[in-house]
Design a protein around this motif. Sequence first.
Motif, PDB file in Angstrom:
ATOM      1  N   ILE A  81     -47.647 -31.375  11.181  1.00 22.89           N
ATOM      2  CA  ILE A  81     -46.525 -30.485  11.499  1.00 22.89           C
ATOM      3  C   ILE A  81     -45.805 -31.080  12.704  1.00 22.89           C
ATOM      4  O   ILE A  81     -46.426 -31.371  13.721  1.00 22.89           O
ATOM      5  CB  ILE A  81     -47.018 -29.058  11.807  1.00 22.89           C
ATOM      6  N   PRO A  82     -44.501 -31.288  12.579  1.00 26.84           N
ATOM      7  CA  PRO A  82     -43.795 -32.070  13.616  1.00 26.84           C
ATOM      8  C   PRO A  82     -43.884 -31.490  15.027  1.00 26.84           C
ATOM      9  O   PRO A  82     -44.064 -32.234  15.981  1.00 26.84           O
ATOM     10  CB  PRO A  82     -42.355 -32.088  13.113  1.00 26.84           C
ATOM     11  N   HIS A  83     -43.696 -30.192  15.179  1.00 23.28           N
ATOM     12  CA  HIS A  83     -43.835 -29.579  16.500  1.00 23.28           C
ATOM     13  C   HIS A  83     -42.871 -30.094  17.546  1.00 23.28           C
ATOM     14  O   HIS A  83     -43.288 -30.416  18.679  1.00 23.28           O
ATOM     15  CB  HIS A  83     -45.277 -29.717  17.020  1.00 23.28           C
ATOM     16  N   ARG A 119     -42.343 -19.825  16.603  1.00 19.71           N
ATOM     17  CA  ARG A 119     -43.196 -21.014  16.436  1.00 19.71           C
ATOM     18  C   ARG A 119     -43.932 -20.972  15.106  1.00 19.71           C
ATOM     19  O   ARG A 119     -43.971 -21.951  14.367  1.00 19.71           O
ATOM     20  CB  ARG A 119     -44.186 -21.105  17.610  1.00 19.71           C
ATOM     21  N   GLN A 162     -47.931 -39.114  19.516  1.00 22.28           N
ATOM     22  CA  GLN A 162     -47.924 -38.473  18.196  1.00 22.28           C
ATOM     23  C   GLN A 162     -48.872 -39.162  17.223  1.00 22.28           C
ATOM     24  O   GLN A 162     -49.562 -38.502  16.447  1.00 22.28           O
ATOM     25  CB  GLN A 162     -46.495 -38.413  17.666  1.00 22.28           C
ATOM     26  N   GLU A 164     -54.594 -33.802  14.954  1.00 21.67           N
ATOM     27  CA  GLU A 164     -53.602 -32.995  14.234  1.00 21.67           C
ATOM     28  C   GLU A 164     -53.902 -32.928  12.741  1.00 21.67           C
ATOM     29  O   GLU A 164     -54.187 -33.947  12.118  1.00 21.67           O
ATOM     30  CB  GLU A 164     -52.198 -33.583  14.444  1.00 21.67           C
ATOM     31  N   LEU A 198     -50.354 -22.901  17.497  1.00 21.75           N
ATOM     32  CA  LEU A 198     -50.830 -23.920  18.433  1.00 21.75           C
ATOM     33  C   LEU A 198     -52.280 -23.687  18.856  1.00 21.75           C
ATOM     34  O   LEU A 198     -52.856 -24.488  19.579  1.00 21.75           O
ATOM     35  CB  LEU A 198     -49.913 -23.968  19.659  1.00 21.75           C
ATOM     36  N   LEU A 199     -52.873 -22.582  18.384  1.00 22.09           N
ATOM     37  CA  LEU A 199     -54.309 -22.406  18.594  1.00 22.09           C
ATOM     38  C   LEU A 199     -55.131 -23.195  17.591  1.00 22.09           C
ATOM     39  O   LEU A 199     -56.248 -23.585  17.862  1.00 22.09           O
ATOM     40  CB  LEU A 199     -54.682 -20.920  18.454  1.00 22.09           C
ATOM     41  N   TYR A 203     -53.680 -25.768  15.501  1.00 20.96           N
ATOM     42  CA  TYR A 203     -53.128 -27.102  15.265  1.00 20.96           C
ATOM     43  C   TYR A 203     -53.080 -27.793  16.618  1.00 20.96           C
ATOM     44  O   TYR A 203     -52.384 -27.345  17.523  1.00 20.96           O
ATOM     45  CB  TYR A 203     -51.731 -27.002  14.660  1.00 20.96           C
ATOM     46  N   VAL A 240     -51.934 -30.105  19.031  1.00 20.71           N
ATOM     47  CA  VAL A 240     -50.957 -31.049  19.578  1.00 20.71           C
ATOM     48  C   VAL A 240     -51.560 -31.659  20.850  1.00 20.71           C
ATOM     49  O   VAL A 240     -52.149 -30.936  21.649  1.00 20.71           O
ATOM     50  CB  VAL A 240     -49.644 -30.304  19.898  1.00 20.71           C
ATOM     51  N   PRO A 241     -51.423 -32.975  21.026  1.00 19.72           N
ATOM     52  CA  PRO A 241     -52.016 -33.590  22.221  1.00 19.72           C
ATOM     53  C   PRO A 241     -51.473 -32.978  23.509  1.00 19.72           C
ATOM     54  O   PRO A 241     -50.279 -32.702  23.625  1.00 19.72           O
ATOM     55  CB  PRO A 241     -51.593 -35.065  22.122  1.00 19.72           C
ATOM     56  N   ARG A 242     -52.372 -32.772  24.433  1.00 21.77           N
ATOM     57  CA  ARG A 242     -52.007 -32.244  25.749  1.00 21.77           C
ATOM     58  C   ARG A 242     -52.310 -33.301  26.809  1.00 21.77           C
ATOM     59  O   ARG A 242     -52.974 -34.303  26.529  1.00 21.77           O
ATOM     60  CB  ARG A 242     -52.759 -30.939  26.002  1.00 21.77           C
ATOM     61  N   GLY A 267     -40.730 -21.654  23.460  1.00 22.07           N
ATOM     62  CA  GLY A 267     -41.217 -22.635  22.490  1.00 22.07           C
ATOM     63  C   GLY A 267     -42.209 -22.078  21.505  1.00 22.07           C
ATOM     64  O   GLY A 267     -42.369 -22.614  20.403  1.00 22.07           O
ATOM     65  N   CYS A 268     -42.937 -21.006  21.874  1.00 24.75           N
ATOM     66  CA  CYS A 268     -43.997 -20.574  20.954  1.00 24.75           C
ATOM     67  C   CYS A 268     -44.288 -19.083  20.965  1.00 24.75           C
ATOM     68  O   CYS A 268     -45.015 -18.592  20.120  1.00 24.75           O
ATOM     69  CB  CYS A 268     -45.294 -21.339  21.234  1.00 24.75           C
ATOM     70  N   GLU A 269     -43.810 -18.340  21.938  1.00 30.61           N
ATOM     71  CA  GLU A 269     -44.033 -16.894  22.084  1.00 30.61           C
ATOM     72  C   GLU A 269     -45.503 -16.520  22.166  1.00 30.61           C
ATOM     73  O   GLU A 269     -45.866 -15.362  21.951  1.00 30.61           O
ATOM     74  CB  GLU A 269     -43.418 -16.062  20.929  1.00 30.61           C
ATOM     75  N   LEU A 297     -48.814 -20.680  24.552  1.00 39.88           N
ATOM     76  CA  LEU A 297     -49.542 -21.911  24.241  1.00 39.88           C
ATOM     77  C   LEU A 297     -48.779 -23.184  24.570  1.00 39.88           C
ATOM     78  O   LEU A 297     -49.383 -24.240  24.708  1.00 39.88           O
ATOM     79  CB  LEU A 297     -49.947 -21.916  22.762  1.00 39.88           C
ATOM     80  N   LYS A 327     -52.208 -29.052  31.450  1.00 45.04           N
ATOM     81  CA  LYS A 327     -52.614 -29.039  30.041  1.00 45.04           C
ATOM     82  C   LYS A 327     -52.158 -27.790  29.300  1.00 45.04           C
ATOM     83  O   LYS A 327     -52.242 -27.730  28.078  1.00 45.04           O
ATOM     84  CB  LYS A 327     -54.119 -29.249  29.898  1.00 45.04           C
ATOM     85  N   ILE A 358     -46.961 -28.146  26.770  1.00 42.73           N
ATOM     86  CA  ILE A 358     -46.837 -29.215  25.765  1.00 42.73           C
ATOM     87  C   ILE A 358     -45.518 -29.949  25.935  1.00 42.73           C
ATOM     88  O   ILE A 358     -44.459 -29.329  26.068  1.00 42.73           O
ATOM     89  CB  ILE A 358     -46.932 -28.627  24.348  1.00 42.73           C
ATOM     90  N   ARG A 375     -43.704 -33.001  23.662  1.00 41.77           N
ATOM     91  CA  ARG A 375     -43.882 -33.774  22.442  1.00 41.77           C
ATOM     92  C   ARG A 375     -43.153 -35.119  22.543  1.00 41.77           C
ATOM     93  O   ARG A 375     -43.279 -35.936  21.640  1.00 41.77           O
ATOM     94  CB  ARG A 375     -43.345 -32.942  21.267  1.00 41.77           C
ATOM     95  N   TYR A 405     -46.681 -37.676  28.040  1.00 40.15           N
ATOM     96  CA  TYR A 405     -47.106 -37.239  29.382  1.00 40.15           C
ATOM     97  C   TYR A 405     -47.138 -38.369  30.416  1.00 40.15           C
ATOM     98  O   TYR A 405     -47.227 -38.106  31.618  1.00 40.15           O
ATOM     99  CB  TYR A 405     -48.478 -36.532  29.339  1.00 40.15           C
TER     100      TYR A 405
END
Lengths: 785, 156
Positions: free
Chosen positions: A192-194, A281, A683, A691, A706-707, A709, A711-713, B40-42, B45, B131, B134, B136, B140
Amino acid sequence: MSGVIGTSVKRREDAALLIGKGKYCDDFTLPNMTHAVIVRSPYGHARINSVLTTEAAEHPGVIAVFTGRDVVNSDIGGVVPTGWLLPGIKTPEHPILATDTVRYAGDGVAVVVAEDRYIARDAAELVEVDYEPLDAVTDVLAAVADGAPQLFEEAPGNISFDWDLGDAEATAAAFDRAAHTVEVDLRNNRLIPHAVEPRGCLASFDDTSGELTLYVTTQNPHLHRLLMSLASLNLPEHKMRIIAPEVGGGFGSKIHHYPDEAIASFCSMQIGRPVKWIATRSETNLTDAHGRDHASHAEIALDAQGKILGLRVKTHAAMGAYLSTFAPAVPTYLYGTLLSGQYDIPAIHVQTLGVFTNTSPVDAYRGAGRPEATFVVERLIDMAADATGLSVVEIRRRNFVSKDDFPYQTAVALAYDSGNYDGAMDRALELSGYEALRAEQKRRREAGDTKLMGIGISSFIEACGLAPSQVVGALGAQAGLYESGKVRVHPTGSVTVYTGSSAHGQGHETTFAQVVADRLSIDVDQVEVVHGDTGEVPFGMGTYGSRSAAVGGSAISTALDKVIAKSRKIAAHMLEASEDDVVFEDNAFHVRGVPSKSQGWGDVVLAAYLAHNLPEGLEPGLEETSFYNPENFTYPFGTHICVVEIDSETGAVELQRYVAVDDVGNVINPMIVDGQVHGGLAQGIGQALWEHAVYSDDGQLLSGTLLDYAVPRAHNLPFFETDRTVTPCPHNPLGVKGVGEAGSIASPATVTNAVVDALSPYGVKHMDMPLTPEKIWRAIHRNGG
Amino acid sequence: MGQQVRIEVNGTTHEREVDPRTLLVHFLREDLALTGTNVGCETSLCGACTVLIDGEAVKSCTQLAVQADGTSVTTIEGLAQDGELHPLQTAFHEEHGLQCGFCTPGMILTAVDLLNDNPTPSADEIRQGLKGNICRCTGYHNIIKAVQRAAEGGAS
């Protein structure tokens, strides 16, 4: 100033973005604006028996509720088209709102328009849809099995297309005479692109003028206008203005024409007020075109010396529930054509089946086909090294296309223009300290270290700078892939550039100003760059496929050629010299061999606008447009090396180092190029390690937030070690190749090769992404650990 | 039905009647037209909506406006003082710590809080501190460098 190309000019884009003044789609407010919420199917596959809207329509603050039937009964087109056709392809209709059947969780069935977004959301809950659930199929291989639920009558077996490329007989013969063959079944995980900004739009239809203005999260406003004019809305193009304001990331997901912007436009046309629709989202994750999702059987044949004789791949590529804008091109011409990698492979055959599944549509996502191809090739090469006993470095070197063999015609249609694959490999080995890494690995293995060290390497190729229009037209594109650039020189010598590229984070306003400043020897601050508005910019194709510098930048460069050619005529006239003797250098026109005779740029430009004394027949003014049509793709390449450490007791992977040596040709702004590499790496590493878009068998997206899936943090990634070699592109004026996708193309294979390398003492030959601790732990412990 | 709130935002006190269910981010964006704070996500997150409430980084998409009653909120629009960028804003520019810019306001405000708590963080501490946000686009890499640069310049 000349010399400004190749320097890290700081971005002019930042000024507004750093203080919260950048205006993204949701930041616009129009008078009398309303808010839309789209009612979406909770089922992966269902028949719609009825849609009752009365209660929603009566809810205080609701202005209107529309269903698929209302669209059908209107005079708009009401369908979103696909923009790429293949021989025999089945292209079932994709209505912007479903009427009879929903085919994925997220398929729109109705839309509620209200005075504010809270009311719209409340009322959306009041729309009563009577669904009759149908059997669904979400896995790409399950969808082609006998007895699988069928999405469309017109596409038996859920097959949209069955495409192949290369010489099947020659490839079979290569396998017959091979000393070594290796085969693998592999999956390329669905992503998922995100983009951090969810998709959205703001449509405003003026019913007196019949004009639609649409702010939309798009990477290509003209493409949106074209598709909406031709198919979804049927409004004339000259009555539509599409604006891409600040766009908060795209990565491919904002290329495509989705139903949503047509729905919002339809609503505005119906109610005569502006309509804003902004995805949540979870909504954007359900409905953005996803990426990848391949199942492949791949084979490689080698002679006794480890020279590759042939490569054969059969891929089932998920298309999702409908064919998205460029979906058919991604697993075919952006994938099969890349299966030669950096290697001289005499025979290749690839077959791709495009398969409908009850999932969100799949389309281009950063890399689009090329990461999938690289994953196949670079996994096979590593497995072939294992089979032949060669090192992973040596087997690559033995098969690289030599730098003296360019242009190189592959067995899968592409003609690579330039390259130096050994050079990039040498630099990556040096930068990583490869020999020392291998020595350390050997030492640690012998000492029985429970932390398993793995070293991965990937040498990749991509085809970028999309694309020669004649070629893509012959292959099924329903559009050309040139780019426009207009250079308007103002009477006092400053410049406004209009580009058909449409940046959404890439920094074009800075980079393209550098191109102009360098060429005209003026300060970068004397150049304004305008993009992302069909009301201002000539027809252009937008930003994706790492095309903006190579095609968009070249369009600006060729427009500058025309500007300089015209101003040279004027300068020659002013200098009373032959045009052939006048050269443009350091912001002035000089008569060759007569150092005292020159005219400054500013004087010549002013003369063009005064028009008091121009050469006979020459029009006043100084403004030129170019539509640059590339003669070939560009072929960036590189070698990436990474180091991972796996905790054998938990299966957890730590990415310790990532070294990326890329060759993207000439570099306009090294800071921006490095930034593009970093983002692509994150990515691709995300794809390799974390992902995964997972659907249940009945069509629920299980990783829709986002819980679920990953995505790198920031704490998941190391600093990246980047460097470049420079092999200029020989066929565009800037010598650039493109960099936007490189990181995401190379890194899934690099990281997977490292993990497999770490696990090789346990007999592991291949693992599918994402390489989760559970999968790795099972691989270690399946034989009792 | 509305509820009275008194919230100081970027130094200006606003007294408004809000629907009790109004999210703080929508109060800022729609009632006060401060659109620099992004959604971005509501769901807390992604961190794009981060603002400072009484100096602490808070995700404004899962906070009601009424919960912010009586507090002092800083958004990205209020970070520069007298037209001079905050050192973190300057550092993000210098280090190319932003591309599309959508996560940037939240990222910078989170970093402000981080540097207030720990003026000399290591790279790992910066990564841990960010952290919840996010990005994308940048991987980072340059964000971490920007925060390091700001810290070295005494940004806290």
